[in-house]
Structures are given as C-alpha cells and as structure tokens.
Scaffold this motif. Structure first.
Motif, PDB file in Angstrom:
ATOM      1  N   PHE A  89      52.664  35.830  59.027  1.00 41.95           N
ATOM      2  CA  PHE A  89      52.766  35.608  60.686  1.00 41.95           C
ATOM      3  C   PHE A  89      51.199  35.211  61.101  1.00 41.95           C
ATOM      4  N   PHE A  90      49.883  35.458  60.143  1.00 40.93           N
ATOM      5  CA  PHE A  90      48.818  35.276  60.650  1.00 40.93           C
ATOM      6  C   PHE A  90      48.107  33.965  60.328  1.00 40.93           C
ATOM      7  N   VAL A 133      50.627  39.479  57.325  1.00 42.12           N
ATOM      8  CA  VAL A 133      49.527  38.986  57.479  1.00 42.12           C
ATOM      9  C   VAL A 133      50.082  37.902  56.943  1.00 42.12           C
ATOM     10  N   VAL A 170      42.458  38.859  62.430  1.00 44.46           N
ATOM     11  CA  VAL A 170      43.259  39.416  61.043  1.00 44.46           C
ATOM     12  C   VAL A 170      42.527  40.987  61.084  1.00 44.46           C
ATOM     13  N   GLY A 216      46.262  39.983  65.975  1.00 43.03           N
ATOM     14  CA  GLY A 216      45.637  38.893  64.319  1.00 43.03           C
ATOM     15  C   GLY A 216      46.719  37.038  65.093  1.00 43.03           C
ATOM     16  N   ARG A 217      47.266  36.803  65.940  1.00 41.39           N
ATOM     17  CA  ARG A 217      48.134  35.378  65.779  1.00 41.39           C
ATOM     18  C   ARG A 217      46.501  34.801  66.931  1.00 41.39           C
ATOM     19  N   LEU A 237      49.546  43.993  67.948  1.00 44.62           N
ATOM     20  CA  LEU A 237      48.893  43.478  66.472  1.00 44.62           C
ATOM     21  C   LEU A 237      49.530  42.434  66.173  1.00 44.62           C
ATOM     22  N   TYR A 238      50.819  41.888  66.452  1.00 44.24           N
ATOM     23  CA  TYR A 238      50.982  40.356  66.913  1.00 44.24           C
ATOM     24  C   TYR A 238      49.479  39.579  67.680  1.00 44.24           C
TER      25      TYR A 238
END
Lengths: 484, 500
Positions: free
Chosen positions: A439-440, A436, B157, B149-150, B145-146
């Motif tokens: 990437f986030f 996380v 998130v 989350g992104r 998820l990507y």
C-alpha cells in the motif's frame, strides 16, 4: 476371523465411512478415466471437486445417530476434522484452474493422488485405533511426497526428499510409541489406552514410568512433526519454499488438522493421568511453538517463508486448546483455514513460470511493492487476509484468538495468555510489513501483476475474503451446528 | 419506518456509513466528493434525529439493541446511548461531515477512510459489549494508518507503523484485561463467559487481581489519549499525517480514550482510582504541564497543536478523577469542545499547507495582510483553545478544574496553568505567522500567488466550526444537561462499588 480384523471392523457402517470411500473411490475412478482418454485438467478438477464437495455436504449434514462403527468415531473431533479436511482440499483444488501451466497440475496422476491423500487424512481423524491412524498417516504422507516431487523445480525434489525422510522418521517414532503403549496397557484403541495409562500412573509402577515417558516422547515427536510443534518444526519453511503456493497452503492446513486431531486424542490419553509434569511440559512447548517461529518470521525476507513460520505460530495457538477438551481448537482452525487459503491464493495469483524456474525466494517483499496501484482488487483482498492473520478485529483470526484466550484463561493460566498477546503484537509487525509494501511503497520497474489469475481463482479468494470479514457469523454457524 | 427506525436506530447509525462507503470504490474522483458529503450529511441528519428523539430527562441508556452473536463465547451485539455517548456521536457526525466538506486532495481515498471511521466511531461510542467495543476500537486504527502511511508527509510509513504498533500492543493488553474480567465474572456469577457491561458492572474484582487488570486496561486507554509517558507516538503520527488524519486523530480518536475512561474505567475500577488517586493525577498533571511546555518549543504547527491537545486532554482526565458531576461532566464537555477546536485548528493549518506545502512556523509571516478572513477564523479558534470565556473551551475546562478543585486544590491550581501556557504558545504562534512582515517579503509571497483567499468550502467549514464554538460558549445547556443527567446516573451506580 482374525482378532485384529474383528476388532477393527465389527460391522461395516457405510454411513460413517462414506467420506473415506468417496475420496478413495473417486481417486480410483479418476485413474481409470484417465487411462482411456487423453488427460483433461478441467475434467479432472471438476470430478475431484464434485467428489470433495459431496463429502463436505455429507459430513456437514451427517447426523451422528450411533456411536460410530467399531473404531471409526463420529464424535465432534472426527466430524469437524473430516469436514475441515474436505473443505480445505476442495477450495485448494479449485486453485489448480490457474492461467499458467505448471507441470504438477498438468499430469494425470495429480488428481487421483490428491484424492488418495485426502482419504488418508480423513482416515487419520476418523478413528482412535492407533494402527488405523498409522495407516492413514503413512499413506497420506507417501502420496504427499509424490505430489511434491511432481514439480520440476529442483527445490521440489529437495522438498519431497526432505519431507519423505522426515516423515519416515516420524513414522518410526509413531510405531515405537504405539508399541510402547501396547506394552504398557495391552490396548491399541486410544480410549482403552487412556484408561490403562491412568491405572499405570496411579499405581506408581516403577518400571512402567520410564516407558511411559519414552512413549510420550515418541508420540510427541511423531505428531509434533506433523503439526510442526517446536522443536520439530524446522522442515516446514523449506517444504513451503520447494512447493507451489497451492501445495504449501495444503501443507499448512490439512496435514496439521489431521495431526491436531490425533494429537488431541493421544494427549488426552496422557493428560488423563493428571500429571502436572506433562501439563508444564506441554505449556512450555506451546509457549516455544508460538514464540520462536514468530521471531524467525520477523527475520524473513521472503513472504512464503514468513508465512511458513507464522503458520507454525498459529499452530501453537491451536495447540494451546488441546489441553482442555479442544473446544476452541476447531473454531481456531476453521478460521485459520479460511484465512490461509485466501493468503496462499493471493501468492498463487501473482505466480508465474519464472518462479517455477527460480530456485528459491520467489516472493520477496519487494515483489509486492505498490500492488494497490497496479492491482487494487488484489491488494484489497490481501489486506483482508493479512489483517485477519494479524488478528486485527473484526477479521477472522481475531475471533479465533479470543476463543483461544477465553479457553486458556478459563483454565486459570496467566503465563500463556501473556505470551500469546505479546506474540500477537510481534506478528502484526511482519504482516504489516507486507501491507506496507503493497500500500505505501511505489511500484518497481516491472510492477506486480496477476499473471496467474483466472475467474475461479478470484472467485475462491473473494469468497474466503467475504468469510473473513464476516467470520463472526461463520463461527456462530459452526458452533451452533456443532452443539445440535 | 416509524416503528422500525427507533428500534434499530443505532445499528443504522453504525452500519449506514460502512455500507455507504462501498460505492465510493467505484466512483471517480470528481463524483466522489458530492457523494461523500451527501452520505455524511445524511449521517449527521440521523444523529440530529437521534438527538431530537432522545429523552433528555433521564440519564439512563436509551435506544438499546441486543442480539446474540456467538452465545457460546459470550459475544453479543449490544448497543445503547446515554447523554455521554450522545455528545460524542454528535461530535463525530459533525466533525466528519465538515471534513468531508473540506477534503480537497486524494478525495476518494480520504472519503472512504472518513466514512469507514464514521461507522467505526459510532460503534465505539455506543457499544455496551466489551468485545464489540474492542473490535471497533481496534479497527479504527486501519483507516488512520492508511491515511498516514499513504498520504502523509516526511517519514510517513515509520510514523504510521509506530502509531499502529504502539496502540495495537497496548490494546492487546486491554483485551487481556477484558477477557480476565469476563473470566472473573463467570467465576463469580457461575455463568459462561459474557462480555456485557452490565455483567461486568455487577461484579467487583477481588483486591489482589484488581490492580493488575486495571493496569492492563489503563495502558490500553492511556496510549490512545495519550497519557504521559505513553505519548511517544504522538508527535510523529500528528506531525506526519495529512491534515485530515491529524484532525481525525485529535478531534475523534483521542476522545475514544477519554470516553473509554468514563464508560469503563470509572465504573469498573472506582476503588482502584481512588486508592491510587495521587499517582494517577500526577500522570495527568504531567500531561498538562509537559504537553504545554513541549508545545511552546515546537517549530511546526501540527506538532504544536498535537501537544496542545495532549495538554488539554490532561485537564479532562483530571476532571474524570474528581468523581463529581462538575468534574466528569466538564470532562465530557471538554471532549466535545476540544474536538471542535482541534479539528478547526488542524484544518486551518491545512489551509496554509495546501497553499505553501509547508506547516513550519518560520515559513510564514504576515499572513494576516493577505488572508484577513482566515486570520479572523484562526483568532476565534485560538481563543477557544486557550479557554477564553464565551467560547466552548472555557466551559469544559472550567468545570473540570472546578470539579477537581474539590478533590485536590493544589493540583487543580497547577493544572490551571494550562490556560497560561496555552495562551503563551498560541499567541506566540499567532504573532509569528500572522503579523510582522516586511513589505518586500510580502510582495514576494504575493508574487508566488501562493496565499490565495479562502475558498468557498473552506469558508463554510470554518464558519460552521466557529459558530458551534461560540454558540456552545454562550449557551452550553443543550449539551451540558444530558451530559450531567447521565453523569449523575453513572456516579450513583459507582457509589455501591466504591464501598465494596
């Protein structure tokens, strides 16, 4: 001739001892080389790497035609153990070719010592004679302490002293355990010890039983320290903290491999007695080894400490296979080796000189914030390693976990598989936390960069990442060659 | 080529998108879109080719491929396709092609995720080895998820992690069930571990462990669908995902769950399902009613469609429990139809979100005045969602309910309220968003130049979807007959196990 010597080495079979001779002889050669000329890091790495690569090939293609030489074994455990030790040492050694200069890798002593250490661990796995095991154990541990102390980090010295004192303690326990086993059975090689224990147990000799359990406790304590079995695991995170990622990676893989093989042999002798007390005790220890570090890893704020705790938990998975012939242990450890080297290579690539000065907590999660935006390749590689460690299919550790679960379930266990599955889910949390961050999250003011990365480092981590993705084929190749 | 392709047709389907997504990493945003559309179009063409070559007169597995991977651990690569899988392959390729065509923001990353998912879902819907099925099942979480989350909105998130961890933990229990089943098989047949579905089908678990293995399996699947009360992740994941993510989730990932039920739960545990028919049906019924009621109460469009998805899938699940051709066949058809409709609805919401950066119902008024074509598309898909005759939504739900009626008329009646409920929430939504604006407000909206008419790619995507929905509503036979053939085969193979 001295009876001890004659029992150790009835004949000198060079074929069997070759990997050991290569690493020790190579170490001596490197020492001599560095006496004459000025020290050159790349030359040392190259020579040591060649030696290790040659041992990898030697072990991989060695065909066990005999039953070994004297107390040196050529069974599956011995060969796999030697192979993994040589392979991991080789891959980790290549990481020494980093961009920044760290004191430990700039000293001429490092490389010969490294080879001696590998030799010690090789000795440990290749024999079932308790004294030879002790010899390997002590020589390797001593060298490892020196390697830790070479770093000029203050925590490096701390780690070295900690490791030294604890391994002395473990050594004492080991000697005590060996003495008791000798007292009980009159043998020092583990196959005879196993037979002796069995007869002791079946005859219910009342005076022997307390000795039996004390011996078990000593051996578990000594080897539990090596493989970080709970409750002998507390040293691990501090040692990781005090070392650079390369040595930390080494500690998480190689000594544990050696310890696991020895534990496998020793426990086999004990489990041979088919006492359900030992079975239950062992199951409980494994459940704790998987669970407690996992919970601790969840609380960590530093990636390296998290990796330390999580690697203890992984050891628990591997230990679960020890009970029944260890078929899955080596598969698990091979996959863990590949993955963990990759993960530590990533930590190593982002390392810089300030880390070495900093006392502790050099790798907080925040350090990796937004890595995907600054270093996409690095982020992708770490994603593969972290997904692997979390056991997300089709990456490496998933197959390891399937192998372990298969083996545990086929022993009609119900408790351990559930513990393992719950812990896998928990471990996903802390690995994902790093993902996380990478990437986030948005990058901080000074974004993460690959200060220490060089082509060899990228090559090693890309290669192991590739193996992680296609690990089902790695497993296939390993298992097929093992059967032949 | 002629000889090679049929033998490895399914492998090509699975691995072509996975490999083809690699060059995307090196492409620029501008070049990514044509490339992604091209790859997904080729994949769609391949699936259509499979459809043409598929022998529609039998319901058995076709195009089977088998390869040993890790023989010692019983891990084999085994894929095959029957009428049920084929339906879902067509759905996957079609929807993902449309999404590739639609994608307008973060094009490169989204297309990578779409292509990865394409390969993964092809694997899920064709795997006949349970470990490999599990691999594809689980790895499908990562692209989603990507995406969430992104590129999600709000607490993205948190939503992504919640979705991931829920499903990950539940699937681990499914893994345990698979391993345990394999262990039981190896004991019963005295062979080493083997995860092939055929092996599993040849062994009936002893009654004392059957229930536990079933529960572990069921939990893994139920979280995915999601069956009440394991739907907790749903509003967050759907509500905060980007539009593509929500569309993929409801149109395809949700279908993985119902597919796993048809492929694994029904054949492996028929007697457990029949024995616990009442509690299982009540759970599905709660999905229908509770999902529908929650949908009525939503203030945000994506969440509304999410709960509506849950409600409609409840009907499909009920159809599965009916154990007759109408019920199970109808359920499979509902999966297909609902995939089209929900993807369409999410894209429609996405169209509004792209223009005004909001998907709250109160943010819109009188959209029909400004975007009449859009309003028309919305209406057709809305009617399909409600289950209006002559749309695809009607065929599947009608058949599912008909099948279930034979088992339990009363519950079928209660489940039938889904049509009324969905009519309520969908029409209220339509009224609020599309009608009734003051002239002055309209002016204000127009002034902001937010609500542009549909672009060409949006129009073509929506037109294709609407065409498919209407075509299948009027003439469902091309899809329904292979489904029914395979369901027939499935149910016949069940009969022996029910009595065991």
């Amino acid at each position: 001739m001295n009876p001890l010597i004659s029992s150790l080495m009835p004949e000198l079979d060079l074929q069997v001892l070759m990997p050991l001779f290569m690493s020790v002889g190579g170490g001596v050669f490197l020492l001599l080389l560095n006496v004459g000329k000025g020290f050159s890091k790349s030359l040392s790495v190259a020579i040591a790497g060649l030696i290790l690569a040659f041992s990898v090939l030697w072990i991989a293609f060695y065909n066990p035609s005999t039953d070994g030489a004297g107390d040196f074994l050529t069974d599956g455990a011995s060969l796999s153990g030697q192979l993994f030790i040589a392979l991991a040492s080789l891959l980790l050694l290549l990481l020494a070719l980093s961009k920044e200069k760290f004191s430990e890798f700039e000293t001429p002593e490092f490389y010969p010592l490294y080879l001696f250490m590998v030799g010690g661990f090789t000795l440990m796995v290749s024999t079932d004679h308790l004294l030879l095991i002790l010899l390997g154990l002590e020589s390797a541990s001593l060298v490892m302490c020196v390697l830790m102390a070479l770093s000029y980090k203050s925590t490096g010295i701390e780690a070295a002293i900690k490791y030294f004192s604890l391994s002395v303690l473990a050594g004492v326990f080991f000697v005590l355990g060996v003495a008791l086993l000798y007292l009980l059975t009159g043998h020092l090689d583990l196959s005879s010890v196993g037979d002796g224990l069995r007869s002791v147990f079946f005859h219910h000799e009342p005076r022997a039983l307390p000795l039996f359990f004390i011996a078990l406790a000593c051996m578990l304590g000594a080897l539990g320290f090596k493989v970080s079995l709970v409750p002998f695991h507390t040293w691990m995170p501090d040692i990781y903290e005090g070392n650079n990622p390369v040595l930390a990676g080494f500690i998480s893989i190689v000594p544990k491999m050696a310890g696991l093989v020895v534990l496998l042999r020793v426990l086999y002798a004990f489990l041979n007695t088919e006492s359900f007390v030992i079975d239950n005790l062992y199951t409980a220890l494994i459940a704790l080894t998987i669970t407690i570090p996992n919970a601790m890893a969840l609380l960590q704020k530093d990636v390296k400490r998290m990796m330390a705790y999580s690697s203890i938990s992984h050891t628990g998975f591997a230990l679960a296979c020890v009970v029944d012939g260890a078929g899955a242990l080596f598969s698990y450890w091979l996959l863990f080796l590949i993955t963990n080297i990759g993960a530590f290579a990533i930590l190593w690539m982002v390392a810089n000189q300030q880390d070495a000065q900093q006392n502790s907590y050099a790798y907080p999660y925040e350090r990796f914030n937004g890595l995907v935006q600054t270093k996409p390749l690095l982020a992708m590689l770490s994603a593969i390693f972290l997904c692997s460690l979390a056991g997300i299919p089709p990456f490496s550790m998933f197959w390891g976990k399937v192998m372990v679960l298969e083996q545990v379930i086929s022993q009609h266990q119900v408790f351990l598989p559930i513990v393992m599955v719950l812990n896998s889910a928990v471990s996903a949390v802390y690995y994902l936390r790093l993902l996380v961050a990478m990437f986030f999250k948005t990058p901080s003011a000074n974004p993460p960069s690959a200060t220490n990365a060089t082509p060899p480092l990228y090559a090693v981590s890309t290669a192991v990442a590739f193996l992680c993705v296609f690990s089902v084929f790695v497993l296939r190749i390993y298992l097929n060659s093992n059967q032949a | 080529m002629d000889a090679l392709l049929p033998h490895h047709f399914l492998s090509v389907l699975i691995f072509f998108p996975l490999v083809a997504c690699l060059p995307l990493f090196g492409l620029s945003e501008k070049h990514a879109k044509p490339y992604g559309v091209l790859v997904s179009a080729i994949e769609l063409a391949l699936v259509v080719g499979l459809w043409v070559l598929f022998d529609k007169d039998t319901g058995v597995m076709q195009f089977e491929e088998f390869a040993d991977l890790v023989k010692q651990a019983g891990i084999n690569y085994h894929v095959g396709v029957d009428g049920i899988s084929l339906t879902l392959l067509v759905l996957t390729a079609f929807i993902l092609f449309l999404l590739a065509l639609y994608v307008s923001k973060h094009i490169k990353d989204m297309l990578i995720c779409i292509l990865l998912l394409e390969g993964i879902l092809m694997g899920v819907f064709t795997s006949l080895n349970l470990i490999f099925f599990y691999v594809f099942w689980e790895v499908s979480l990562l692209p989603v998820l990507y995406m969430i989350g992104r590129y999600g909105v709000g607490p993205k998130v948190y939503s992504g992690l919640k979705f991931f961890l829920y499903t990950f933990l539940a699937s681990l229990f499914m893994l345990l069930a698979i391993l345990y089943y394999a262990h039981a098989c190896s004991l019963a047949l005295e062979t080493p571990f083997n995860f092939d579905l055929e092996t599993f089908n040849s062994v009936v678990l002893p009654p004392q462990v059957r229930l536990w293995v079933f529960i572990a399996f069921f939990v893994g699947i139920a979280v995915k669908i999601p069956i009440f009360p394991l739907h907790n992740w749903l509003p967050h994941a759907y509500g905060n995902a980007p539009v593509i993510g929500s569309a993929v989730l409801s149109a395809l990932l949700l279908k993985m769950g119902t597919y796993a039920m048809v492929r694994f739960l029904l054949p492996l545990f028929p007697n457990v399902i029949l024995h616990y028919f009442l509690p299982l049906s009540v759970l599905a019924l709660l999905m229908v009613l509770y999902g529908g009621l929650l949908a009525c109460a939503q203030k945000e469009m994506k969440r509304l469609i999410a709960y509506s998805s849950m409600s409609h899938m409840g009907v499909a699940v009920l159809g599965l429990y009916a154990f007759n051709v109408e019920g199970v066949g109808g359920a499979v058809f509902t999966m297909f139809s609902h995939g089209l409709v929900s993807a369409g609805l999410f894209i429609l919401v996405g169209v509004l979100f792209d223009r005004c950066n909001s998907s709250k119902i109160v943010a819109f008024k009188g959209v029909a005045h400004l975007m009449p074509t859009y309003a028309a598309f919305f209406m057709v898909l809305l009617l399909a969602n409600v289950g209006m005759p002559l749309t695809s939504g009607f065929v599947g739900e009608f058949l599912s309910l008909l099948g279930f009626f034979k088992s339990s008329p009363f519950m079928a009646f209660l489940a039938g309220t889904t049509i009324i409920l969905s009519a309520i929430y969908m029409l209220v939504l339509y009224k609020k968003v599309f009608f009734g604006a003051e002239p002055s407000e309209l002016y204000a909206i127009k002034k902001a130049k937010a609500l542009n008419p549909l672009t060409c790619s949006e129009k073509s995507v929506l037109a294709l979807l609407v065409a498919a929905v209407l075509f299948l509503g009027i003439y469902p036979k091309p899809l329904l007959s292979p489904i029914e053939q395979s369901v027939q085969v499935l149910l016949e193979s069940l009969q022996g196990r029910i009595n065991a």
